[in-house]
Motif scaffolding. Structure first.
Motif, PDB file in Angstrom:
ATOM      1  N   THR A  89       0.833  -1.192   0.000  1.00 44.93           N
ATOM      2  CA  THR A  89       0.000   0.000   0.000  1.00 44.93           C
ATOM      3  C   THR A  89       0.872   1.248   0.000  1.00 44.93           C
ATOM      4  O   THR A  89       1.788   1.373   0.811  1.00 44.93           O
ATOM      5  CB  THR A  89      -0.915   0.010   1.244  1.00 44.93           C
ATOM      6  N   TRP A  90       0.568   2.153  -0.931  1.00 39.99           N
ATOM      7  CA  TRP A  90       1.298   3.410  -1.065  1.00 39.99           C
ATOM      8  C   TRP A  90       0.300   4.554  -1.020  1.00 39.99           C
ATOM      9  O   TRP A  90      -0.671   4.575  -1.778  1.00 39.99           O
ATOM     10  CB  TRP A  90       2.075   3.449  -2.385  1.00 39.99           C
ATOM     11  N   TYR A  91       0.540   5.525  -0.127  1.00 36.70           N
ATOM     12  CA  TYR A  91      -0.321   6.695   0.039  1.00 36.70           C
ATOM     13  C   TYR A  91       0.257   7.866  -0.750  1.00 36.70           C
ATOM     14  O   TYR A  91       1.458   8.121  -0.684  1.00 36.70           O
ATOM     15  CB  TYR A  91      -0.409   7.081   1.513  1.00 36.70           C
TER      16      TYR A  91
ATOM     17  N   ARG B 210      -2.957  12.154   1.571  1.00 40.54           N
ATOM     18  CA  ARG B 210      -2.831  10.849   2.229  1.00 40.54           C
ATOM     19  C   ARG B 210      -4.138  10.049   2.257  1.00 40.54           C
ATOM     20  O   ARG B 210      -4.141   8.891   2.618  1.00 40.54           O
ATOM     21  CB  ARG B 210      -2.292  11.017   3.661  1.00 40.54           C
TER      22      ARG B 210
ATOM     23  N   LYS C 107      -4.866   6.250  -1.845  1.00 38.77           N
ATOM     24  CA  LYS C 107      -3.844   5.203  -1.791  1.00 38.77           C
ATOM     25  C   LYS C 107      -3.945   4.299  -3.001  1.00 38.77           C
ATOM     26  O   LYS C 107      -5.001   4.136  -3.595  1.00 38.77           O
ATOM     27  CB  LYS C 107      -3.945   4.401  -0.498  1.00 38.77           C
TER      28      LYS C 107
END
Length: 131
Positions: free
Chosen positions: A33-35, A40, A43
């Motif tokens: 998972t990348w925000y 923020r 994702k």
């Protein structure tokens, strides 16, 4: 004589051990998972099966297929990795991979090739990406 043989065997093992230690490929490092650093609540979740899922405020928005290679649309370079996102309709979106969790910094940096915009992601909400 036995000590000399033992030392020689140990010396032969060192280069072999060093050459087997390779960095994980980008296709493995990107999984998770990348925000979006600037927002923020957005994702991207990269899975091992070549899919990336986009969420905003934990609500699913869109799924893409992704591939990582040395070419993307009109871009090709053996020293650069690109990620191509493909939607349901077959539209492709090309990004240059600037770095994925370099030195375990928790940052994914991409450049969107159509407008050269740099996109930064973090894999932990407590990380502050440098500009």
């Amino acid at each position: 004589m036995k000590k000399l043989l033992l030392i020689l065997l140990l010396l032969l093992q060192i280069p072999m051990t060093g050459s087997n230690q390779s960095e994980d490929p980008s296709s493995k490092k990107i999984i998770g998972t990348w925000y979006v650093d600037a927002n923020r609540s957005t994702k991207w979740v990269f899975s091992q099966d070549g899919r990336v899922y986009n969420y905003v405020n934990d609500v699913f928005k869109v799924m893409y297929r992704y591939t990582i290679s040395h070419s993307c649309q009109n871009n090709s370079d053996d020293t650069i990795e690109y990620i191509t996102l493909t939607d349901r309709e077959g539209n492709e979106f090309c990004f240059r991979i600037n770095g994925i969790n370099v030195n375990k910094n928790g940052i994914l940096s991409l450049t969107k090739m159509d407008n050269m915009e740099i996109l930064k992601f973090v894999n932990n909400l407590n990380i502050m990406a440098e500009n």
